[in-house]
Design a protein around this motif. Structure first.
Motif, PDB file in Angstrom:
ATOM      1  N   GLY A 275       0.442  -9.036   8.461  1.00 10.46           N
ATOM      2  CA  GLY A 275       1.476  -9.097   9.478  1.00 10.46           C
ATOM      3  C   GLY A 275       1.906 -10.514   9.788  1.00 10.46           C
ATOM      4  N   VAL A 276       2.989 -10.632  10.508  1.00 12.02           N
ATOM      5  CA  VAL A 276       3.465 -11.910  11.036  1.00 12.02           C
ATOM      6  C   VAL A 276       3.051 -11.961  12.499  1.00 12.02           C
ATOM      7  N   TYR A 277       2.321 -13.009  12.878  1.00  8.96           N
ATOM      8  CA  TYR A 277       1.784 -13.093  14.236  1.00  8.96           C
ATOM      9  C   TYR A 277       2.666 -13.957  15.125  1.00  8.96           C
ATOM     10  N   VAL A 278       2.825 -13.505  16.383  1.00 13.54           N
ATOM     11  CA  VAL A 278       3.655 -14.228  17.352  1.00 13.54           C
ATOM     12  C   VAL A 278       2.902 -14.317  18.674  1.00 13.54           C
ATOM     13  N   LYS A 279       3.354 -15.241  19.518  1.00  7.41           N
ATOM     14  CA  LYS A 279       2.826 -15.354  20.873  1.00  7.41           C
ATOM     15  C   LYS A 279       3.542 -14.327  21.742  1.00  7.41           C
ATOM     16  N   PRO A 280       2.823 -13.360  22.318  1.00  4.50           N
ATOM     17  CA  PRO A 280       3.493 -12.242  23.002  1.00  4.50           C
ATOM     18  C   PRO A 280       4.250 -12.638  24.263  1.00  4.50           C
ATOM     19  N   GLU A 281       3.946 -13.798  24.833  1.00  2.00           N
ATOM     20  CA  GLU A 281       4.642 -14.219  26.045  1.00  2.00           C
ATOM     21  C   GLU A 281       5.650 -15.331  25.773  1.00  2.00           C
ATOM     22  N   ASP A 282       5.941 -15.573  24.513  1.00  2.00           N
ATOM     23  CA  ASP A 282       6.870 -16.624  24.110  1.00  2.00           C
ATOM     24  C   ASP A 282       8.048 -15.984  23.369  1.00  2.00           C
TER      25      ASP A 282
ATOM     26  N   ILE B 107      13.308 -10.318   8.724  1.00  2.00           N
ATOM     27  CA  ILE B 107      14.546  -9.601   8.425  1.00  2.00           C
ATOM     28  C   ILE B 107      15.463 -10.385   7.495  1.00  2.00           C
ATOM     29  N   TYR B 108      15.279 -11.692   7.397  1.00  2.00           N
ATOM     30  CA  TYR B 108      16.159 -12.472   6.536  1.00  2.00           C
ATOM     31  C   TYR B 108      15.503 -12.884   5.225  1.00  2.00           C
ATOM     32  N   SER B 109      14.397 -12.260   4.879  1.00  2.00           N
ATOM     33  CA  SER B 109      13.759 -12.559   3.600  1.00  2.00           C
ATOM     34  C   SER B 109      13.263 -11.267   2.962  1.00  2.00           C
ATOM     35  N   PRO B 110      14.066 -10.667   2.081  1.00  2.00           N
ATOM     36  CA  PRO B 110      13.618  -9.443   1.406  1.00  2.00           C
ATOM     37  C   PRO B 110      12.299  -9.635   0.678  1.00  2.00           C
ATOM     38  N   GLU B 111      12.105 -10.825   0.106  1.00  2.00           N
ATOM     39  CA  GLU B 111      10.864 -11.092  -0.614  1.00  2.00           C
ATOM     40  C   GLU B 111       9.664 -11.066   0.343  1.00  2.00           C
ATOM     41  N   HIS B 112       9.846 -11.677   1.512  1.00  2.00           N
ATOM     42  CA  HIS B 112       8.771 -11.688   2.510  1.00  2.00           C
ATOM     43  C   HIS B 112       8.472 -10.274   2.992  1.00  2.00           C
ATOM     44  N   ARG B 113       9.523  -9.480   3.190  1.00  2.00           N
ATOM     45  CA  ARG B 113       9.323  -8.096   3.616  1.00  2.00           C
ATOM     46  C   ARG B 113       8.518  -7.319   2.588  1.00  2.00           C
ATOM     47  N   GLU B 114       8.833  -7.499   1.310  1.00  2.00           N
ATOM     48  CA  GLU B 114       8.126  -6.777   0.262  1.00  2.00           C
ATOM     49  C   GLU B 114       6.674  -7.223   0.180  1.00  2.00           C
ATOM     50  N   THR B 115       6.437  -8.532   0.373  1.00  2.00           N
ATOM     51  CA  THR B 115       5.059  -9.038   0.357  1.00  2.00           C
ATOM     52  C   THR B 115       4.252  -8.434   1.499  1.00  2.00           C
ATOM     53  N   LEU B 116       4.845  -8.410   2.684  1.00  2.00           N
ATOM     54  CA  LEU B 116       4.160  -7.827   3.838  1.00  2.00           C
ATOM     55  C   LEU B 116       3.917  -6.337   3.647  1.00  2.00           C
ATOM     56  N   ALA B 117       4.889  -5.641   3.074  1.00  2.00           N
ATOM     57  CA  ALA B 117       4.728  -4.208   2.836  1.00  2.00           C
ATOM     58  C   ALA B 117       3.562  -3.941   1.892  1.00  2.00           C
ATOM     59  N   GLU B 118       3.441  -4.753   0.857  1.00  2.00           N
ATOM     60  CA  GLU B 118       2.348  -4.589  -0.105  1.00  2.00           C
ATOM     61  C   GLU B 118       1.005  -4.900   0.542  1.00  2.00           C
ATOM     62  N   LYS B 119       0.954  -5.979   1.308  1.00  2.00           N
ATOM     63  CA  LYS B 119      -0.286  -6.307   2.008  1.00  2.00           C
ATOM     64  C   LYS B 119      -0.653  -5.213   3.007  1.00  2.00           C
ATOM     65  N   GLY B 120       0.378  -4.615   3.633  1.00  2.00           N
ATOM     66  CA  GLY B 120       0.121  -3.530   4.563  1.00  2.00           C
ATOM     67  C   GLY B 120      -0.503  -2.328   3.885  1.00  2.00           C
ATOM     68  N   ARG B 121       0.000  -1.996   2.697  1.00  2.00           N
ATOM     69  CA  ARG B 121      -0.573  -0.857   1.963  1.00  2.00           C
ATOM     70  C   ARG B 121      -2.032  -1.124   1.603  1.00  2.00           C
ATOM     71  N   GLU B 122      -2.359  -2.373   1.332  1.00  2.00           N
ATOM     72  CA  GLU B 122      -3.753  -2.726   1.042  1.00  2.00           C
ATOM     73  C   GLU B 122      -4.609  -2.669   2.304  1.00  2.00           C
ATOM     74  N   GLN B 123      -4.031  -3.133   3.432  1.00  2.00           N
ATOM     75  CA  GLN B 123      -4.792  -3.187   4.681  1.00  2.00           C
ATOM     76  C   GLN B 123      -5.170  -1.802   5.176  1.00  2.00           C
ATOM     77  N   ILE B 124      -4.270  -0.832   5.070  1.00  2.00           N
ATOM     78  CA  ILE B 124      -4.575   0.487   5.622  1.00  2.00           C
ATOM     79  C   ILE B 124      -5.671   1.204   4.835  1.00  2.00           C
ATOM     80  N   GLN B 125      -5.957   0.724   3.616  1.00  2.00           N
ATOM     81  CA  GLN B 125      -7.059   1.327   2.858  1.00  2.00           C
ATOM     82  C   GLN B 125      -8.400   1.082   3.535  1.00  2.00           C
ATOM     83  N   LYS B 126      -8.474   0.032   4.352  1.00  2.00           N
ATOM     84  CA  LYS B 126      -9.715  -0.253   5.076  1.00  2.00           C
ATOM     85  C   LYS B 126      -9.952   0.763   6.183  1.00  2.00           C
ATOM     86  N   PHE B 127      -8.918   1.539   6.507  1.00  2.15           N
ATOM     87  CA  PHE B 127      -9.024   2.519   7.580  1.00  2.15           C
ATOM     88  C   PHE B 127      -8.814   3.933   7.039  1.00  2.15           C
ATOM     89  N   SER B 128      -9.251   4.156   5.821  1.00  2.00           N
ATOM     90  CA  SER B 128      -9.110   5.483   5.208  1.00  2.00           C
ATOM     91  C   SER B 128     -10.109   6.443   5.834  1.00  2.00           C
TER      92      SER B 128
END
Length: 371
Positions: free
Chosen positions: A92-99, A111-132
Motif C-alpha cells: 500500500g501507499v501510506y499517508v498521515k491520516p491527519e494531514d 491515480i496518475y501512474s498506471p504502472e504504480h497501480r499495477e505494482t500495488l495490485a500485484e503486491k496486494g495479491r501477494e499480501q492477501i495470501q498471508k491471510f488465507s
C-alpha cells in the motif's frame, strides 16, 4: 481538476453533520458521490471498479477493508497508523491520516501512474495470501490442540477463589461496575475454587455477536468460519446487543445453541461488553472451562476498565500484533495473534458503474470511513 470522482460509501453515522456541510459547500460537490448504505455485493463492485481505495483511518485493531480491496486488485492508500502497516505490509501507499496534503499526495501517486497501480495490485495479491483460510485454520487448529492437551493433562486446573475474586473486581475499577454485577461476581466466593471439568467434550463454544451487523459481529463470523474450516467441533452462542445496532445476519444460525457443550470458551466480547454478557450467560459459563478472550482494540494503551476481563481469561487472542502488543503490557497471560482468514468476495455483474450512476469514462477512487 482531475478526471476522477470521489465515491464515499456507507450510511451516515453519528456526528456527521460537519462532514455533510463540508460536502455541500465543496466546489467539487458535483464530483463527490455519497452512495449511502451498500450491500456486500455492492461494496465488492465498488472495489472492483475503483482505481484506488483510500482508507485514512485513525484507529484500527486489524483493518479488513484494505485486504478486501486487494482481493479485487484495487490499489490501497491507507494510514500509517495503528495496525494498518502490519496488515497492508508493502502492498500500500501510506499517508498521515491527519494531514490533508499527505492524503492528497498519496492518492495522486496512485491515480496518475498506471504502472504504480499495477505494482500495488500485484503486491496486494501477494499480501492477501498471508491471510488465507488455510493459514488461519492451521494456526487456530494448532493453538486449540495445545489448549486441549493442557486440559487433558490437568495443567493449571485449580485456581483459588480469593485470587479469582480479586482478578474480577480490582479496587480501582470496582466503583465503575454496576452494583448488580459486583453482587453476581461475588458469588464466586465460597465456591471452593474453579475446576476445569473434563466432563465436557473437546471443542469450542464461540460466544459473541454472531448476528450483529457491525464490526464485532463481522469479526465473530470470521472466527466462526475459521473454526469451521479447521475441523474443530464448535457451537455458537449469540449475545444480543441492546440499542439501535441491527442483528439480521443468520449465517451461523444452524450452529447456535444455548447449551455450551464444549471444554473451551472462545469469548468474542470486548471487555466493555463482557459485564452485560456475564448477566446473560451466568457464572456457570466460566466455571469448569478454559476461557479464551478474543479482543479487538484500536490504540496502544488499554483503559482501566479492561483489567478485570483480562484477569478473568486463561489466555487472549487478537487478530493483529498491534493489539497483542498492547495487551501484553498489562497481563502475563498468554496472548496469541490469530489473523483472520478472508474469503475471496463474490462479484455480481449487475452492480456495474451504471448501477451507481458512475460515468464510464472517468477514473474512480473509493474512500471508506467508519461512522
Amino acid at each position: 481538476g482531475i478526471p476522477h470522482q470521489l465515491v464515499l460509501a456507507g450510511g451516515m453515522g453519528w456526528r456527521t453533520e460537519e462532514f455533510q456541510r463540508a460536502v455541500s459547500a465543496s466546489r467539487w460537490k458535483d464530483q463527490i458521490i455519497l452512495t449511502g448504505y451498500v450491500s456486500g455485493a455492492e461494496k465488492n463492485a465498488l472495489y472492483r471498479y475503483a482505481d484506488a481505495f483510500v482508507f485514512p483511518s485513525l484507529y484500527e485493531g486489524f483493518g479488513i477493508p484494505p485486504l478486501e480491496a486487494m482481493s479485487f486488485g484495487c490499489p490501497v492508500v491507507c494510514s500509517d497508523a495503528a495496525s494498518l502497516p502490519e496488515v497492508v505490509g508493502e502492498a500500500g501507499v501510506y499517508v498521515k491520516p491527519e494531514d490533508v496534503s499527505s492524503i492528497a499526495q498519496g492518492i495522486w501517486s496512485v491515480i496518475y501512474s498506471p504502472e504504480h497501480r499495477e505494482t500495488l495490485a500485484e503486491k496486494g495479491r501477494e499480501q492477501i495470501q498471508k491471510f488465507s483460510w488455510e493459514q488461519s485454520a492451521k494456526e487456530l487448529t494448532g493453538i486449540c490442540r495445545e489448549v486441549l492437551s493442557i486440559l487433558r493433562t490437568g495443567g493449571g486446573i485449580r485456581t483459588g477463589v480469593k485470587n479469582i475474586l480479586k482478578s474480577l473486581i480490582p479496587f480501582e475499577t470496582r466503583q465503575k461496575l454496576k452494583k448488580d454485577s459486583v453482587i453476581l461476581f461475588s458469588k464466586l466466593k465460597g465456591s471452593g475454587g474453579i475446576e476445569r471439568s473434563l466432563s465436557h467434550a473437546s471443542g469450542v463454544n464461540l460466544i459473541g455477536y454472531i448476528r450483529g451487523d457491525f464490526g464485532l459481529g463481522e469479526s465473530c463470523r470470521l472466527v466462526a468460519d475459521g473454526l469451521s474450516r479447521s475441523g474443530i467441533p464448535f457451537s455458537v452462542r449469540n449475545i444480543s446487543v441492546h440499542g439501535d445496532a441491527p442483528e439480521t445476519n443468520d449465517t451461523w444460525r444452524a450452529f447456535e445453541q444455548d447449551a455450551l457443550p464444549y471444554r473451551i470458551n472462545l469469548i468474542h466480547l470486548n471487555p466493555d461488553g463482557l459485564q452485560a454478557g456475564v448477566w446473560k450467560l451466568g457464572l456457570g459459563t466460566f466455571r469448569g472451562r478454559y476461557n479464551i478472550g478474543f479482543f479487538l482494540w484500536e490504540q496502544p494503551e488499554l483503559p482501566d476498565a479492561w483489567m478485570p476481563a483480562l484477569r478473568l481469561m486463561d489466555e487472549i487472542w487478537t487478530p493483529s500484533e498491534f493489539i497483542s502488543n498492547a495487551i501484553r503490557k498489562y497481563t502475563e497471560k498468554p496472548v496469541y495473534t490469530m489473523p483472520y482468514g478472508l474469503p475471496i468476495p463474490p462479484t455480481d455483474d449487475r452492480f456495474d458503474r451504471a448501477y451507481f450512476g458512475l460515468p464510464e469514462d472517468l477514473c474512480l477512487f473509493l474512500i471508506s470511513y467508519d461512522g
